[in-house]
Design a protein around this motif. Structure first.
Motif, PDB file in Angstrom:
ATOM      1  N   GLU A  62       0.808  -1.221   0.000  1.00  0.00           N
ATOM      2  CA  GLU A  62       0.000   0.000   0.000  1.00  0.00           C
ATOM      3  C   GLU A  62       0.840   1.270   0.000  1.00  0.00           C
ATOM      4  N   LYS A  63       2.115   1.179   0.317  1.00  0.00           N
ATOM      5  CA  LYS A  63       2.949   2.382   0.388  1.00  0.00           C
ATOM      6  C   LYS A  63       3.781   2.620  -0.871  1.00  0.00           C
ATOM      7  N   PHE A  64       3.869   1.654  -1.755  1.00  0.00           N
ATOM      8  CA  PHE A  64       4.660   1.859  -2.970  1.00  0.00           C
ATOM      9  C   PHE A  64       3.934   2.793  -3.920  1.00  0.00           C
ATOM     10  N   GLN A  65       4.687   3.618  -4.611  1.00  0.00           N
ATOM     11  CA  GLN A  65       4.099   4.760  -5.302  1.00  0.00           C
ATOM     12  C   GLN A  65       4.040   4.657  -6.819  1.00  0.00           C
ATOM     13  N   ASN A  66       4.516   3.580  -7.378  1.00  0.00           N
ATOM     14  CA  ASN A  66       4.471   3.448  -8.832  1.00  0.00           C
ATOM     15  C   ASN A  66       3.022   3.484  -9.322  1.00  0.00           C
ATOM     16  N   ASN A  67       2.807   4.161 -10.453  1.00  0.00           N
ATOM     17  CA  ASN A  67       1.492   4.318 -11.089  1.00  0.00           C
ATOM     18  C   ASN A  67       0.536   5.200 -10.280  1.00  0.00           C
ATOM     19  N   ARG A  68       1.066   5.969  -9.355  1.00  0.00           N
ATOM     20  CA  ARG A  68       0.226   6.830  -8.531  1.00  0.00           C
ATOM     21  C   ARG A  68       0.203   8.264  -9.062  1.00  0.00           C
ATOM     22  N   ALA A  69      -0.862   8.991  -8.727  1.00  0.00           N
ATOM     23  CA  ALA A  69      -1.034  10.379  -9.157  1.00  0.00           C
ATOM     24  C   ALA A  69      -0.172  11.313  -8.314  1.00  0.00           C
ATOM     25  N   PHE A  70       0.159  12.438  -8.909  1.00  0.00           N
ATOM     26  CA  PHE A  70       0.900  13.465  -8.182  1.00  0.00           C
ATOM     27  C   PHE A  70      -0.074  14.210  -7.268  1.00  0.00           C
ATOM     28  N   ARG A  71       0.420  14.578  -6.079  1.00  0.00           N
ATOM     29  CA  ARG A  71      -0.433  15.243  -5.094  1.00  0.00           C
ATOM     30  C   ARG A  71       0.270  16.466  -4.508  1.00  0.00           C
ATOM     31  N   THR A  72      -0.508  17.508  -4.243  1.00  0.00           N
ATOM     32  CA  THR A  72      -0.049  18.682  -3.506  1.00  0.00           C
ATOM     33  C   THR A  72      -1.092  18.993  -2.434  1.00  0.00           C
ATOM     34  N   TYR A  73      -0.770  19.929  -1.547  1.00  0.00           N
ATOM     35  CA  TYR A  73      -1.700  20.182  -0.436  1.00  0.00           C
ATOM     36  C   TYR A  73      -3.056  20.688  -0.912  1.00  0.00           C
ATOM     37  N   ASP A  74      -3.119  21.295  -2.111  1.00  0.00           N
ATOM     38  CA  ASP A  74      -4.408  21.766  -2.609  1.00  0.00           C
ATOM     39  C   ASP A  74      -5.060  20.784  -3.581  1.00  0.00           C
ATOM     40  N   ARG A  75      -4.394  19.667  -3.847  1.00  0.00           N
ATOM     41  CA  ARG A  75      -4.988  18.569  -4.622  1.00  0.00           C
ATOM     42  C   ARG A  75      -4.518  17.259  -4.008  1.00  0.00           C
ATOM     43  N   ASP A  76      -4.881  17.052  -2.784  1.00  0.00           N
ATOM     44  CA  ASP A  76      -4.361  15.938  -2.007  1.00  0.00           C
ATOM     45  C   ASP A  76      -5.206  14.676  -2.218  1.00  0.00           C
ATOM     46  N   ASN A  77      -4.669  13.541  -1.762  1.00  0.00           N
ATOM     47  CA  ASN A  77      -5.451  12.297  -1.801  1.00  0.00           C
ATOM     48  C   ASN A  77      -6.239  12.144  -0.502  1.00  0.00           C
ATOM     49  N   GLU A  78      -6.928  11.012  -0.395  1.00  0.00           N
ATOM     50  CA  GLU A  78      -7.812  10.812   0.747  1.00  0.00           C
ATOM     51  C   GLU A  78      -7.061  10.659   2.065  1.00  0.00           C
ATOM     52  N   PHE A  79      -5.752  10.422   1.965  1.00  0.00           N
ATOM     53  CA  PHE A  79      -4.973  10.233   3.190  1.00  0.00           C
ATOM     54  C   PHE A  79      -4.328  11.544   3.664  1.00  0.00           C
ATOM     55  N   GLY A  80      -4.435  12.592   2.861  1.00  0.00           N
ATOM     56  CA  GLY A  80      -3.860  13.882   3.252  1.00  0.00           C
ATOM     57  C   GLY A  80      -2.340  13.859   3.314  1.00  0.00           C
ATOM     58  N   CYS A  81      -1.714  13.065   2.442  1.00  0.00           N
ATOM     59  CA  CYS A  81      -0.257  12.872   2.526  1.00  0.00           C
ATOM     60  C   CYS A  81       0.531  14.142   2.226  1.00  0.00           C
ATOM     61  N   ALA A  82       0.169  14.855   1.149  1.00  0.00           N
ATOM     62  CA  ALA A  82       0.918  16.057   0.784  1.00  0.00           C
ATOM     63  C   ALA A  82       0.823  17.123   1.863  1.00  0.00           C
ATOM     64  N   LYS A  83      -0.353  17.244   2.447  1.00  0.00           N
ATOM     65  CA  LYS A  83      -0.547  18.258   3.490  1.00  0.00           C
ATOM     66  C   LYS A  83       0.236  17.913   4.750  1.00  0.00           C
ATOM     67  N   SER A  84       0.213  16.641   5.133  1.00  0.00           N
ATOM     68  CA  SER A  84       0.882  16.267   6.382  1.00  0.00           C
ATOM     69  C   SER A  84       2.399  16.207   6.232  1.00  0.00           C
ATOM     70  N   HIS A  85       2.893  15.919   5.034  1.00  0.00           N
ATOM     71  CA  HIS A  85       4.348  15.809   4.851  1.00  0.00           C
ATOM     72  C   HIS A  85       4.949  17.027   4.163  1.00  0.00           C
ATOM     73  N   CYS A 129       1.542   6.382   2.918  1.00  0.00           N
ATOM     74  CA  CYS A 129       1.751   7.572   2.114  1.00  0.00           C
ATOM     75  C   CYS A 129       2.954   7.385   1.172  1.00  0.00           C
ATOM     76  N   PHE A 130       4.124   6.878   1.667  1.00  0.00           N
ATOM     77  CA  PHE A 130       5.275   6.804   0.761  1.00  0.00           C
ATOM     78  C   PHE A 130       6.347   5.856   1.300  1.00  0.00           C
ATOM     79  N   PHE A 131       7.139   5.360   0.381  1.00  0.00           N
ATOM     80  CA  PHE A 131       8.459   4.780   0.664  1.00  0.00           C
ATOM     81  C   PHE A 131       9.568   5.659   0.071  1.00  0.00           C
ATOM     82  N   VAL A 132       9.158   6.573  -0.816  1.00  0.00           N
ATOM     83  CA  VAL A 132      10.082   7.540  -1.406  1.00  0.00           C
ATOM     84  C   VAL A 132       9.499   8.929  -1.202  1.00  0.00           C
TER      85      VAL A 132
END
Length: 304
Positions: A233-256, A265-268
């Motif tokens: 669940e943490k590997f990021q291949n084939n995943r969308a780019f995220r920023t704090y104003d276009r975040d995913n459901e986990f709020g990863c960009a905002k929290s990190h 959220c990430f391994f990289v």
């Protein structure tokens, strides 16, 4: 009377003979064939043996050199005229800069942008045969990576320090040519590791700049982008780019506090706060211990 005539004729003959001998003697022995001509001044002393052959060879070589210089000048002139007449192929990446412009130092160079016009990029010309175009660099700090979508879209930062080159560029570049990706990283103790992936493609904005890493992996940092049998669940291949104003459901960009390709959220992570506890991460090498530096770069496939 007759006797006087005979004596006069004899004296005249002697004088003529004496002068002729001297001329012959002087010509043959002192200044002619032996001393001053063939032997003395020609073949031995001033001619064929002493200086003639060498002088001829020197003159001939000088003439050849002059002809070669003239031909080279004509060739360069014609090449310049042809270059002006014919459209030149674009300098589209750092490998072109290295091989066609003979540049071998790391630094900033100008290339033809895939969007048209010119753009400045940072090239790594020394690592693994060089020609790497860097699209993210974290080595100095001082640049805030907690930015909105539009900043990551067009790029930001300082090419001499830390920067993000831009997601629009990444998409256009990886759509125009097949590229490989290299990631170089340094931990807090100065140890170095790297990861090389055989292929990288980034989607367009309509598909949220999703990242697709494929092909062979090599290096000593571990393959942190692609899933294995644990914690997929943490590997990021084939995943969308995220920023704090276009975040995913986990709020990863905002929290990190940085835009990136997040899962949960990430391994990289290459864009977290510089020198923070979890600012720069490559999990398969140093787990969740923050790294000191990281660069991510691309190069056309198959050039080496």
């Amino acid at each position: 009377m007759k006797l006087s005539l005979v004596l006069v004729l004899f004296a005249a003959i002697c004088l003529v003979c004496s002068g002729n001998w001297r001329w012959r003697h002087g010509r043959r022995h002192h200044g002619g064939w032996r001393q001053g001509g063939w032997r003395r001044g020609g073949w031995r002393h001033g001619g064929w043996r002493r200086g003639g052959w060498r002088q001829w060879r020197s003159n001939h070589w000088r003439q050849c050199q002059n002809k070669m210089e003239g031909l080279t000048e004509q060739r360069n002139k014609l090449k310049k005229e042809l270059d002006q007449c014919l459209p030149s192929s674009p300098i589209s990446d750092c490998w072109d800069v290295k091989t066609r412009q003979n540049q071998n130092r790391d630094g900033t160079y100008t290339i033809d942008s895939p969007a048209g016009g010119k753009m400045n990029v940072r090239c790594d010309m020394t690592t693994d045969n060089g020609g790497w175009l860097t699209f993210v660099r974290r080595v100095k700090g001082g640049v805030d990576f907690n930015r909105p979508w539009k900043d990551y879209k067009r790029g930001f930062g300082d090419l001499a320090g830390d920067f993000w080159l831009g997601n629009d560029f990444l998409h256009m570049f990886t759509a125009a040519k097949d590229v490989e990706m290299r990631v170089d990283m340094t931990d807090q103790d100065g140890n170095h590791a790297y990861a090389v992936y055989g292929s990288l493609h980034v989607d367009d904005e309509a598909h949220a700049y999703s990242i697709h890493v494929s092909g062979t992996y090599s290096g000593n940092a571990g393959d942190a982008f692609r899933p294995n049998s644990t914690r997929k669940e943490k590997f990021q291949n084939n995943r969308a780019f995220r920023t704090y104003d276009r975040d995913n459901e986990f709020g990863c960009a905002k929290s990190h506090k940085g835009g990136f390709w997040y899962n949960n959220c990430f391994f990289v992570l290459a864009t977290g706060p510089f020198n923070s506890i979890r600012g720069i991460i490559w999990f398969t090498w140093r787990r969740h211990h923050a790294l000191k530096e990281i660069t991510m770069s691309i190069r056309p496939k198959g050039v080496v």
